[in-house]
Design an enzyme around this catalytic site. Structure first.
Site: not given
Ligand SMILES: NC(=O)c1ccc[n+]([C@@H]2O[C@H](COP(=O)([O-])OP(=O)(O)OC[C@H]3O[C@@H](n4cnc5c(N)ncnc54)[C@H](OP(=O)(O)O)[C@@H]3O)[C@@H](O)[C@H]2O)c1
Length: 254
Positions: A63, A180-182, A214
């Site tokens: 975590d 989030y942006g910050v 997505r």
């Molecule tokens: N999707 C987009 O459009 C997008 C755009 C720009 C940037 N991003 C960035 O890309 C990265 C991945 O995003 P995603 O779209 O794959 O998101 P996602 O599908 O929501 O997956 C998020 C992942 O982060 C894990 N997580 C959240 N809080 C955590 C914590 N405290 N400790 C350990 N793991 C944690 C979640 O675990 P759980 O399953 O336990 O919740 C999950 O495995 C993120 O950094 C996000 O900000 C995404």
């Protein structure tokens, strides 16, 4: 003699972009440590991934918001005499609006810092650190004073940490955009600071932006597939540059 496999730790590797990054690297014969804050979710992800790749995958319960969790994970890696060739700080949450400022900043900014500092002794010289960022962390989204603060080449890690603590204490107000942006803008500044700090060990530190993807976070209307988002992130794992922000392998101004 055959070259031994490289080892990567991916935080939040149990779903979304992190899981796809794990799949690609396992396919490329990396030893993949799938970080998951929930062990059962991590085991399910590894079981899914094993159906499509023969790479070596293992769950690391982690975590990113917890000092104790990071310390325990690092100790287990130490006990297993594991050295890392790459760290992907992928775990993130999108707290829309001001939401829970503390959790948003803890996860997206302090999380990557905490994990990086924790695994630093395990990282090989010449390793890479990839911080997954977002378009929403573009400096242009911040007010002028905070753009200048984060762009200042003299910014230190200590000063950045203090400013982010102040931001949380101030309930996420006053920077011109949402927490989030910050947090992602500050993560990009941290990338630059860490790149300088770790240059002597030839550890390259970059931010990579997946675009709008997505996943559970990005939703169904996002224009990019998980594969595209992961490919953009993966650039950081083998990047020869350091201290910059990339999307699809191209440096972007942040
Ligand atoms: N999707 C987009 O459009 C997008 C755009 C720009 C940037 N991003 C960035 O890309 C990265 C991945 O995003 P995603 O779209 O794959 O998101 P996602 O599908 O929501 O997956 C998020 C992942 O982060 C894990 N997580 C959240 N809080 C955590 C914590 N405290 N400790 C350990 N793991 C944690 C979640 O675990 P759980 O399953 O336990 O919740 C999950 O495995 C993120 O950094 C996000 O900000 C995404």
């Amino acid at each position: 003699m055959a070259e031994s496999a490289k080892t990567v730790l991916i935080t939040g590797g149990n779903r979304g972009i992190g899981q796809e990054v794990a799949r690609v690297l396992a396919t490329e014969k990396w030893d993949v440590l799938v970080g998951s804050r929930d062990r059962a979710k991590g085991e399910s992800a590894v079981a899914r991934l094993r159906k499509t790749t023969s790479g070596r995958l293992k769950v690391v319960e982690l975590d990113v918001t917890s000092d104790a969790s990071v310390a325990t994970a690092v100790q287990k890696l130490r006990d297993g005499a594991i050295k890392l060739d790459a760290l992907v700080n992928n775990a993130g949450i999108y707290g829309e609006g001001r939401g829970d400022v503390g959790t948003t900043v803890e996860t997206n900014f302090f999380g990557p810092l905490r994990v990086t500092l924790g695994v630093l002794p395990l990282l090989r010289d010449g390793a890479t650190i990839t911080n997954v960022t977002s378009d929403l962390g573009a400096l242009a989204n911040l007010d002028r004073a905070h753009q200048q603060l984060l762009a200042d080449p003299g910014l230190t890690r200590e000063a950045l940490v203090t400013r982010m603590r102040d931001f949380v204490a101030g309930d996420g107000k006053g920077w011109g955009t949402d927490p989030y942006g910050v947090a992602k803008a500050a993560l990009n500044a941290l990338t630059r600071v860490l790149a300088t700090e770790l240059a002597a060990r030839h550890i390259r530190v970059n931010s990579t932006c997946p675009g709008w993807v997505r996943t559970d976070m990005g939703g169904r209307n996002a224009p990019r597939s998980i594969e595209q988002g992961a490919a953009s992130v993966l650039f950081g794992v083998t990047a020869t540059q350091t201290g910059a922000v990339f999307r699809d392998g191209k440096r972007i101004a942040f």
